[in-house]
Design a protein around this motif. Structure first.
Motif, PDB file in Angstrom:
ATOM      1  N   LEU A 175      20.671  -3.385  -3.852  1.00 19.20           N
ATOM      2  CA  LEU A 175      22.034  -3.053  -4.309  1.00 19.20           C
ATOM      3  C   LEU A 175      22.262  -3.362  -5.777  1.00 19.20           C
ATOM      4  O   LEU A 175      23.421  -3.386  -6.227  1.00 19.20           O
ATOM      5  N   LEU A 176      21.209  -3.571  -6.554  1.00 16.33           N
ATOM      6  CA  LEU A 176      21.387  -3.901  -7.971  1.00 16.33           C
ATOM      7  C   LEU A 176      20.892  -2.795  -8.898  1.00 16.33           C
ATOM      8  O   LEU A 176      20.727  -3.020 -10.086  1.00 16.33           O
ATOM      9  N   CYS A 177      20.652  -1.611  -8.368  1.00 18.31           N
ATOM     10  CA  CYS A 177      20.188  -0.522  -9.226  1.00 18.31           C
ATOM     11  C   CYS A 177      21.370   0.119  -9.943  1.00 18.31           C
ATOM     12  O   CYS A 177      22.515   0.069  -9.474  1.00 18.31           O
ATOM     13  N   THR A 178      21.078   0.725 -11.076  1.00 11.55           N
ATOM     14  CA  THR A 178      22.070   1.471 -11.829  1.00 11.55           C
ATOM     15  C   THR A 178      21.663   2.936 -11.846  1.00 11.55           C
ATOM     16  O   THR A 178      20.619   3.317 -11.298  1.00 11.55           O
ATOM     17  N   SER A 179      22.466   3.749 -12.501  1.00 16.26           N
ATOM     18  CA  SER A 179      22.135   5.168 -12.595  1.00 16.26           C
ATOM     19  C   SER A 179      20.880   5.396 -13.418  1.00 16.26           C
ATOM     20  O   SER A 179      20.260   6.453 -13.329  1.00 16.26           O
ATOM     21  N   GLU A 180      20.490   4.412 -14.237  1.00 20.14           N
ATOM     22  CA  GLU A 180      19.318   4.551 -15.098  1.00 20.14           C
ATOM     23  C   GLU A 180      18.116   3.765 -14.590  1.00 20.14           C
ATOM     24  O   GLU A 180      17.067   3.766 -15.239  1.00 20.14           O
ATOM     25  N   SER A 181      18.253   3.095 -13.462  1.00 20.06           N
ATOM     26  CA  SER A 181      17.151   2.260 -12.956  1.00 20.06           C
ATOM     27  C   SER A 181      15.999   3.127 -12.471  1.00 20.06           C
ATOM     28  O   SER A 181      16.197   4.243 -11.981  1.00 20.06           O
ATOM     29  N   ASP A 182      14.798   2.596 -12.609  1.00 20.30           N
ATOM     30  CA  ASP A 182      13.652   3.252 -12.022  1.00 20.30           C
ATOM     31  C   ASP A 182      13.597   2.946 -10.526  1.00 20.30           C
ATOM     32  O   ASP A 182      14.380   2.156 -10.008  1.00 20.30           O
ATOM     33  N   VAL A 183      12.694   3.609  -9.832  1.00 16.24           N
ATOM     34  CA  VAL A 183      12.532   3.405  -8.399  1.00 16.24           C
ATOM     35  C   VAL A 183      11.307   2.524  -8.184  1.00 16.24           C
ATOM     36  O   VAL A 183      10.209   2.861  -8.633  1.00 16.24           O
ATOM     37  N   ASP A 184      11.501   1.397  -7.513  1.00 14.48           N
ATOM     38  CA  ASP A 184      10.389   0.501  -7.189  1.00 14.48           C
ATOM     39  C   ASP A 184       9.876   0.843  -5.794  1.00 14.48           C
ATOM     40  O   ASP A 184      10.640   0.844  -4.827  1.00 14.48           O
ATOM     41  N   ILE A 185       8.588   1.132  -5.701  1.00 16.42           N
ATOM     42  CA  ILE A 185       7.982   1.610  -4.463  1.00 16.42           C
ATOM     43  C   ILE A 185       6.847   0.683  -4.048  1.00 16.42           C
ATOM     44  O   ILE A 185       6.014   0.297  -4.878  1.00 16.42           O
ATOM     45  N   CYS A 186       6.830   0.337  -2.765  1.00 11.18           N
ATOM     46  CA  CYS A 186       5.694  -0.372  -2.177  1.00 11.18           C
ATOM     47  C   CYS A 186       5.042   0.565  -1.167  1.00 11.18           C
ATOM     48  O   CYS A 186       5.697   1.014  -0.213  1.00 11.18           O
ATOM     49  N   ILE A 187       3.789   0.880  -1.379  1.00 11.41           N
ATOM     50  CA  ILE A 187       3.034   1.753  -0.488  1.00 11.41           C
ATOM     51  C   ILE A 187       2.234   0.873   0.466  1.00 11.41           C
ATOM     52  O   ILE A 187       1.462   0.018   0.025  1.00 11.41           O
ATOM     53  N   THR A 188       2.426   1.068   1.752  1.00  8.50           N
ATOM     54  CA  THR A 188       1.656   0.308   2.737  1.00  8.50           C
ATOM     55  C   THR A 188       0.679   1.244   3.439  1.00  8.50           C
ATOM     56  O   THR A 188       1.037   2.360   3.822  1.00  8.50           O
ATOM     57  N   THR A 189      -0.545   0.782   3.594  1.00 12.17           N
ATOM     58  CA  THR A 189      -1.593   1.574   4.233  1.00 12.17           C
ATOM     59  C   THR A 189      -2.767   0.666   4.576  1.00 12.17           C
ATOM     60  O   THR A 189      -3.050  -0.290   3.840  1.00 12.17           O
ATOM     61  N   PRO A 190      -3.467   0.935   5.674  1.00 12.11           N
ATOM     62  CA  PRO A 190      -4.703   0.180   5.947  1.00 12.11           C
ATOM     63  C   PRO A 190      -5.854   0.593   5.052  1.00 12.11           C
ATOM     64  O   PRO A 190      -6.919  -0.028   5.097  1.00 12.11           O
ATOM     65  N   MET A 191      -5.667   1.611   4.228  1.00 11.05           N
ATOM     66  CA  MET A 191      -6.713   2.104   3.332  1.00 11.05           C
ATOM     67  C   MET A 191      -6.788   1.185   2.105  1.00 11.05           C
ATOM     68  O   MET A 191      -6.080   1.350   1.121  1.00 11.05           O
ATOM     69  N   LYS A 192      -7.662   0.180   2.170  1.00 10.44           N
ATOM     70  CA  LYS A 192      -7.724  -0.852   1.144  1.00 10.44           C
ATOM     71  C   LYS A 192      -8.171  -0.307  -0.217  1.00 10.44           C
ATOM     72  O   LYS A 192      -7.809  -0.862  -1.255  1.00 10.44           O
ATOM     73  N   SER A 193      -8.951   0.763  -0.221  1.00  7.12           N
ATOM     74  CA  SER A 193      -9.437   1.284  -1.508  1.00  7.12           C
ATOM     75  C   SER A 193      -8.295   1.791  -2.367  1.00  7.12           C
ATOM     76  O   SER A 193      -8.436   1.899  -3.591  1.00  7.12           O
ATOM     77  N   LEU A 194      -7.160   2.092  -1.773  1.00  5.31           N
ATOM     78  CA  LEU A 194      -6.023   2.571  -2.553  1.00  5.31           C
ATOM     79  C   LEU A 194      -5.401   1.455  -3.378  1.00  5.31           C
ATOM     80  O   LEU A 194      -4.616   1.714  -4.297  1.00  5.31           O
ATOM     81  N   GLU A 195      -5.734   0.210  -3.060  1.00  9.37           N
ATOM     82  CA  GLU A 195      -5.215  -0.904  -3.843  1.00  9.37           C
ATOM     83  C   GLU A 195      -5.779  -0.908  -5.260  1.00  9.37           C
ATOM     84  O   GLU A 195      -5.232  -1.574  -6.142  1.00  9.37           O
ATOM     85  N   ARG A 196      -6.885  -0.193  -5.460  1.00  5.03           N
ATOM     86  CA  ARG A 196      -7.336   0.064  -6.840  1.00  5.03           C
ATOM     87  C   ARG A 196      -6.491   1.220  -7.354  1.00  5.03           C
ATOM     88  O   ARG A 196      -6.807   2.389  -7.171  1.00  5.03           O
ATOM     89  N   VAL A 197      -5.415   0.866  -8.005  1.00  5.15           N
ATOM     90  CA  VAL A 197      -4.342   1.825  -8.264  1.00  5.15           C
ATOM     91  C   VAL A 197      -4.740   2.933  -9.230  1.00  5.15           C
ATOM     92  O   VAL A 197      -3.985   3.886  -9.402  1.00  5.15           O
ATOM     93  N   CYS A 198      -5.913   2.849  -9.842  1.00  4.86           N
ATOM     94  CA  CYS A 198      -6.356   3.932 -10.723  1.00  4.86           C
ATOM     95  C   CYS A 198      -6.541   5.226  -9.932  1.00  4.86           C
ATOM     96  O   CYS A 198      -6.288   6.318 -10.447  1.00  4.86           O
TER      97      CYS A 198
END
Length: 575
Positions: A175-198
């Protein structure tokens, strides 16, 4: 074809860059910086060490592997890796090193204690107007929901069958976002290789995302993107589920008292305008750290505005798994906690800046939301830690200092900014307090051809003054009007001005020989090896801390469950 030939062929097609210096202060906190754009540069690779081989041993970097496998004396240049990866060496530090690292001196006179009624009324009114402008609209909320659906579709189409889910956290979920705030996303998955965010960065760029920046070596690796279709900026991580619990805790605090949301949003707005919320790249503090400082301030008012949720076990609800929550979240019983505190928004903002500008002894104190008070730095053994000038305890992982993203120099700059804000707020000048910070202009050096210098005039040294006649261009033995610098007796002059220099010309810088070039390259390779091993150890440390935090949460939940069961059995026995 040998491995060395493959390496050389690859180097022909990829750009080379000098190895940037190892930054001493990596982020320890989850960053949230809107509109951080990727530079259009091919950054030097800082990819982590390859996976541990079955044979064991210490981790090796890509370059150290090539050393052992190739016996060639001519080694290839460094090659660029993830083109979306950036590091602190390629960002601009918010607080310049010229600020110094000493603590600010205490003021000679006591700072202002209270606002007068006129100042309080003006400041509170200005805050209400600003708060109304910051609130997101319904269209903003709809765009965020569409973005979450779009992102989840892209990832599941690219990696089907991996149960990839997209969760909103941070300001978009608390509840602290503004009209200019970015979106913070957490991706959950058992696919551990995706944790290498490149990998994630490359796929999103292929799907039309812009300004893609991969911050792979923060404590919590993230990818920053810009969606041109929905016009939204996004910071995302993979499997950092603790951030979801943090978000739920902050949302609970925000909903307890109606003053929390406008106060926190305005302070966050100030940190964004003054560029003080960039832990990952700017060396300051994350938005999460600032929010913890706000919550602790409200917990310590007299009377308090907010309770300490971790110390109210009787107000914890049971989750869908039948376990009690990690903190009190029964809003029906928590709302109205701060009714005894009658301070207005203006007074709270004034005292927030006064507290962190002048009242706290940073050498002795730790800001703790979990305890609802300031605790001793020495008791936590944090007085021996690095980058410990500002200590803010993470409410769930109490061994983690959220403030260590700011070194001593950055903290001094932050302290200066807080005192600047207090001085302006004490005069009810909210607009001046939140004035946009502008980096000093960097003068670009333009190369200009130097003006021609006149030919050197040779003069006789004092030691030669009695050994011959005057040197002139017409002296016997001179060629093309130039003196051969000989004395009248035909002897060669011994002046240090011309010794070893034919025709009196200055030295020309020599070309380094291959052995020196090889030595410099060996130094670069050694630096690369240390960088990769250091980053590998950081990743291991983060994983161990996460496991420890999860184990603590499970143990706490088990104890609470056992206590609840025992209480139920006792109640049944009495009845």
């Amino acid at each position: 074809m040998s491995q060395a030939d493959d390496f050389g062929a690859l180097a022909l097609h990829l750009p080379t860059l000098a190895r940037p210096p190892l930054a001493s202060n990596h982020s320890s906190s989850l960053p949230s910086t809107p509109y951080q754009h990727a530079r259009k540069l091919n950054f030097q690779s800082r990819s982590p060490s390859p996976a541990k081989r079955s044979g064991g041993g210490t981790p090796r970097s890509t370059h150290s592997e090539s050393e052992t496998s190739s016996q060639s004396t001519i080694r290839g240049p460094f090659v660029a890796g993830c083109k979306y990866e950036t590091g602190m060496a390629h960002s601009r530090r918010r607080i310049p090193y010229s600020v110094g690292g000493e603590q600010l001196e205490r003021p000679g006179s006591l700072p202002k204690k209270y606002l007068n009624p006129t100042e309080e009324g003006k400041l509170s009114g200005d805050m209400r107007e600003l708060y109304d402008r910051l609130l997101p609209t319904r269209d903003d909320d709809d765009k965020r929901a569409k973005f979450v659906q779009k992102l989840e579709r892209i990832l599941n189409e690219r990696w089907p069958g991996n149960d990839i889910r997209v969760h909103v956290f941070g300001s978009s979920g608390n509840l602290l976002c503004t009209s200019e705030s970015d979106v913070d996303i957490c991706i959950t998955t058992p696919m551990k290789s995706l944790e290498r965010v490149c990998h994630l960065a490359a796929v999103l760029a292929d799907r039309g995302m812009e300004r893609v920046v991969c911050v792979n070596h923060a404590k919590v690796p993230i990818v920053k993107i810009w969606d041109p279709e929905l016009e939204l900026a996004c910071d995302m991580n993979v499997n950092n589920t603790l951030a979801l619990e943090n978000t739920r805790m902050i949302k609970t605090y925000v909903e307890i008292d109606e003053r929390v949301r406008p106060l926190a949003m305005i302070i966050k707005y100030w940190t964004r305008r003054r560029i003080l919320n960039d832990a990952a790249l700017g060396g300051t503090l994350s938005s999460y750290t600032w929010i913890c400082m706000i919550l602790n301030f409200l917990q310590t008012r007299n009377p308090p505005v907010l309770p300490c949720l971790h110390k109210r076990p009787h107000q914890r609800l049971i989750d869908m798994n039948g376990k009690p929550a990690a903190f009190a979240d029964d809003l029906n019983s928590l709302r109205g906690f701060g009714q005894k505190n009658k301070e207005t928004l203006g007074e709270l903002l004034f005292h927030f800046f006064r507290r962190y500008a002048y009242e706290i002894d940073y050498e002795k104190s730790v800001v703790s939301v979990r305890e609802g008070q300031l605790i001793s730095k020495e008791a936590k053994k944090w007085h021996l830690m690095q980058n410990n000038r500002l200590c803010v305890e993470e409410p769930f992982n109490t061994e983690r200092n959220l403030g260590n993203t700011a070194d001593d120099i950055s903290f001094r700059g932050l302290h200066i900014e807080i005192r600047r804000a207090f001085g302006l707020i004490s005069e009810a000048k909210l607009a001046a307090c939140t004035e946009q910070y502008e980096y000093p202009a960097i003068e670009e050096r333009v190369w200009e051809k130097p003006a021609p210098k006149p030919p050197p005039v040779l003069t006789r040294s004092h030691s030669q003054s009695g050994r011959g006649g005057k040197i002139t261009a017409s002296h016997r033995g001179a060629r093309n009007g130039q003196s051969q610098n000989r004395t009248s007796q035909g002897r060669r002059a011994s002046s240090a001005a011309t010794s070893g220099r034919p025709n009196g010309l200055p030295y020309v810088s020599r070309v380094p020989n291959p052995r020196e070039i090889q030595s410099q390259y060996d130094q670069y390779q050694l630096h690369e090896k240390f960088v990769n091993e250091f980053q590998f150890l950081q990743a291991q440390e983060q994983e161990l801390r996460m496991r420890q935090a999860q184990a603590q949460l499970q143990a706490s939940a088990h104890v609470q469950n056992s206590m609840a069961n025992q209480a139920a059995r006792d109640h049944m026995a009495r009845s």
